[in-house]
Scaffold this active site. Structure first.
Site, PDB file in Angstrom:
ATOM      1  N   CYS A 323       0.795  -1.250  -0.025  1.00 60.72           N
ATOM      2  CA  CYS A 323      -0.020  -0.096   0.049  1.00 60.72           C
ATOM      3  C   CYS A 323       0.786   1.225   0.201  1.00 60.72           C
ATOM      4  CB  CYS A 323      -0.752  -0.054   1.321  1.00 60.72           C
ATOM      5  SG  CYS A 323      -2.465  -0.985   1.112  1.00 60.72           S
ATOM      6  N   HIS A 418       0.841  15.262  -0.415  1.00 61.67           N
ATOM      7  CA  HIS A 418      -0.228  14.965  -1.465  1.00 61.67           C
ATOM      8  C   HIS A 418       0.439  15.275  -2.684  1.00 61.67           C
ATOM      9  CE1 HIS A 418      -3.723  17.501  -3.466  1.00 61.67           C
ATOM     10  NE2 HIS A 418      -3.744  16.216  -3.955  1.00 61.67           N
ATOM     11  N   PRO A 543      -7.145  17.345   3.762  1.00 62.07           N
ATOM     12  CA  PRO A 543      -6.338  18.266   4.214  1.00 62.07           C
ATOM     13  C   PRO A 543      -6.874  19.658   3.804  1.00 62.07           C
ATOM     14  CG  PRO A 543      -5.742  17.632   1.938  1.00 62.07           C
ATOM     15  CD  PRO A 543      -6.856  16.777   2.342  1.00 62.07           C
ATOM     16  N   MET A 546      -2.678  25.532   3.367  1.00 66.44           N
ATOM     17  CA  MET A 546      -1.350  25.381   4.168  1.00 66.44           C
ATOM     18  C   MET A 546      -1.536  26.235   5.482  1.00 66.44           C
ATOM     19  SD  MET A 546       0.465  27.950   1.348  1.00 66.44           S
ATOM     20  CE  MET A 546       1.918  27.989   2.158  1.00 66.44           C
ATOM     21  N   HIS A 567     -11.885  15.472  -0.757  1.00 64.01           N
ATOM     22  CA  HIS A 567     -10.558  15.310  -0.668  1.00 64.01           C
ATOM     23  C   HIS A 567      -9.916  16.449   0.141  1.00 64.01           C
ATOM     24  CE1 HIS A 567      -6.498  14.506  -1.127  1.00 64.01           C
ATOM     25  NE2 HIS A 567      -6.034  15.257  -1.811  1.00 64.01           N
ATOM     26  N   ALA A 569     -10.709  21.159   1.381  1.00 62.34           N
ATOM     27  CA  ALA A 569     -11.467  22.176   1.468  1.00 62.34           C
ATOM     28  C   ALA A 569     -12.132  22.708   0.141  1.00 62.34           C
ATOM     29  CB  ALA A 569     -10.634  23.383   2.230  1.00 62.34           C
ATOM     30  N   LYS A 637       5.401  23.492  -0.544  1.00 61.37           N
ATOM     31  CA  LYS A 637       4.594  23.491  -1.711  1.00 61.37           C
ATOM     32  C   LYS A 637       5.402  23.408  -3.121  1.00 61.37           C
ATOM     33  CE  LYS A 637       0.175  24.600  -0.471  1.00 61.37           C
ATOM     34  NZ  LYS A 637      -1.007  23.923  -1.119  1.00 61.37           N
TER      35      LYS A 637
END
Length: 638
Positions: A323, A418, A543, A546, A567, A569, A637
């Protein structure tokens, strides 16, 4: 993922239920298989992945039955993967054969050559004992410290020179008074005589005697020539007489008719070459699927995380995918992060490429991914992108992709990332979108908008698209594995002096993907865009932005949402609007307390450009329950 009673073979010579391994939370060493079919030893961690999951039973032609989730990937003989629910009778799986020799050493059959290799050398060649040393004038051997020839745990193995090894064993005998007694000597001789009277013993001593004679010939050639002068003439008549005798004829017939048992079906075949051909033409060197049966029962399921190779062996004799990981609850507390956030962020940005950047070289973990073997079967439009795709394996990308160190409400440190299938996934999608548009034109299909072009299920074009989609999703999964492995090492370096940690919980969360599932009694294709699966007891990750909270959740299996939840906001405004509406001062204020970039290059990712995550969670309270609430302290990011 697999039911708790599924047996996992480890290098210590034992097989353990996967639930027992997960409960121990200890790092284990199991067997994996590379793209080329070479079996290696690999570090892994077992964990509980889902409660009361739906199951299928995969029945193999060796009589083994494997209970797993319908979506688990099985490794095929060509190195590619297929989900359990889509395995067909006769499908050839990558095999895992193990045996032991007359001295008790574990043997593993290498799939790329069909040759048997001693497991302790597999452990050594996998780099788990460090570099293989050389000993002046001696052959390098591996000593089992506890004298258990089947225990190939790295801590039980030690390199030695062959003569040093023999001397060590002799010294043990000399120090043991019982081994010097007449009683032991009598038992020893009787045991040797009994062994010599068996076919296996006769073969063993014959080979040993031959080796001794050859050594003697090399070390004392003059003495040997003097000793054997005239032997040819003396022995010639003896051999003639023996071969003509009844005993000699029986021996020749016995050798010609000696049978070797096939470990797959039990059939006995004449000669080693005959056994080789039997495996090749009757079994294609592997276990085959007999049937896949949907089960009414539900059970908790488990899996292994094998960061370096991405797959592992089952004791039933096949290899399966591990996984992917996207969130890890560590054993570290928030106070251990004090004064280290900037260094952790710096190392993350140095070790994991972001934005349009690639890795300079293809590292071992990325290069070992089995998906490369089927790259040639992808759409022709991406065939010149393999090198780029390999270098992007283990890179973050841009947009809303992120790497974060978080702290939960109990001050426990979490690692979260992510990312997706990078450039190769995007290009594959565009290739198939263009193909669908061309197909619509060719068939004069009316579409309100060209972007609504589609493939008809089960058509060749759809099958090609579905194949490439699954490949891209597997690429994304392994990409996360590679990054998470680096991420963990960085955090271990700063918080534990490099000592490997034992995660308290790991969550794998596929998003923006498609899967074949059963809903309301029908088999359908479900596309989750901006969504993740939320079947009953599924772990998931939601999530925020940030500077906001993130959530670890469990699904409630809400049928009306097709067992799905959001998944994240979701954006309130476009990226361009965010850049025009917010200033750098706004970014500084909204990311206060988070170690992250604070420049105009990421202004479009400002928290104010996203919906309030608390409201999003409240709106889907009927879809998921919150397991942990996290707050970022480091954010990288793209």
């Amino acid at each position: 993922c697999f039911t708790g009673d599924t047996l996992i073979p480890l290098v210590d010579g034992q097989s353990y239920p996967i639930a027992e391994l997960a409960e121990s939370q200890k790092e284990i060493i199991t067997y994996s298989c590379t793209e080329s079919g070479r079996i290696v030893a690999a570090r892994a961690i077992a964990r509980l992945t889902r409660h009361q999951a739906e199951l299928v039973k995969v029945v193999l032609d060796n009589g083994e039955a494997i209970k797993c989730t319908p979506d688990h990937l099985f490794m095929l003989r060509d190195g590619s993967y297929q989900v359990a629910s889509e395995l067909q009778p006769g499908t050839s799986l990558m095999p895992f054969y193990q045996d032991s020799d007359r001295d008790g050493y574990t043997l593993i059959q290498q799939n790329y050559s069909s040759r048997w290799q001693k497991a302790h050398w597999i452990v050594a060649r996998s780099g788990l004992l460090g570099n293989v040393p050389s000993f002046a004038g001696q052959k390098t051997v591996i000593h089992h410290k506890n004298f258990n020839a089947s225990d190939n745990s790295p801590e039980n193995l030690e390199f030695m020179g062959d003569r040093d090894h023999s001397a060590y064993h002799r010294s043990l005998i000399e120090r043991n008074t019982y081994w010097q007694s007449s009683e032991f000597e009598t038992k020893r001789k009787n045991a040797l005589a009994a062994k010599a009277n068996t076919p296996e013993g006769y073969k063993y001593y014959s080979e040993r005697g031959t080796a001794n004679i050859l050594q003697y010939m090399q070390e004392r050639p003059e003495h040997f020539r003097e000793s054997v002068a005239g032997n040819g003439q003396r022995g010639k008549q003896y051999l003639i007489n023996y071969n003509l005798s009844e005993k000699g004829r029986q021996k020749s017939q016995e050798i010609a008719n000696r049978l070797y048992r096939c470990e797959t079906c039990g059939e006995q075949v004449k000669s080693p070459i005959g056994l080789h051909n039997h495996r090749k033409y009757h079994h294609s060197y592997n276990h085959k699927v007999v049937e896949v049966v949907a089960l009414a029962e539900k059970q908790d399921v488990y899996c292994l995380a094998v960061p370096e190779y991405g797959n592992f062996a089952l004791a039933s004799g096949v290899f399966v995918h591990n996984c992917g990981m996207a969130a890890v609850k560590t054993p570290y507390s928030a106070d251990q992060l004090e004064g280290k956030l900037k260094k952790i962020r710096s190392d993350l940005e140095a070790m994991i490429p972001v934005g349009f950047n690639d890795n300079k070289d293809v590292d071992k973990t990325a290069g070992n991914w089995q998906g490369w073997s089927s790259f040639k079967d992808l759409h022709k439009g991406v065939q010149d992108l393999k090198s780029k795709a390999m270098k992007q394996m283990g890179s973050l990308g841009g947009g809303n992709h992120f790497i974060e160190v978080c702290v939960d409400t109990e001050n426990q440190v979490w690692l979260m990332l992510h990312s997706g299938s990078r450039n190769i996934g995007n290009v594959l999608a565009q290739c198939h979108i263009n193909s669908a548009k061309e197909l619509a034109k060719m068939t004069n299909t009316y579409l309100p908008d060209p972007d609504l072009a589609y493939f008809v299920a089960q058509s060749p074009a759809f099958s090609a698209y579905w194949h490439d989609l699954q490949w891209a999703q597997n690429y994304a999964r392994h990409n996360r594995d590679v990054m998470m492995a680096r991420f963990k090492k960085i955090v271990e370096k700063h918080l534990a002096g490099g000592k490997p940690m034992k995660p308290l919980l790991e969550v794998n969360c596929h998003h923006n993907y498609a899967e074949k599932e059963v809903h309301f009694g029908e088999e359908v294709y479900v596309t989750r865009k901006g969504a993740v699966r939320a079947q009953s007891e599924d772990y998931g990750i939601i999530p925020g932005s940030m500077g906001a909270k993130s959530y670890i959740v469990k699904g409630k299996g809400n049928a009306h949402s097709y067992c799905s939840c959001s998944h994240g906001a979701g954006r309130l405004m476009s990226r361009n609007k965010a850049k025009n509406q917010f200033s750098l001062d706004d970014l500084l204020a909204q990311t206060q307390g988070v170690e992250c970039r604070k420049d105009r290059g990421i202004l479009d990712e400002i928290p104010g450009a996203y919906k309030p995550i608390e409201q999003v969670m409240e709106n889907q309270s009927d879809l998921v329950e919150i397991v942990a609430t996290l707050k970022q302290v480091v954010c990288v990011k793209g």
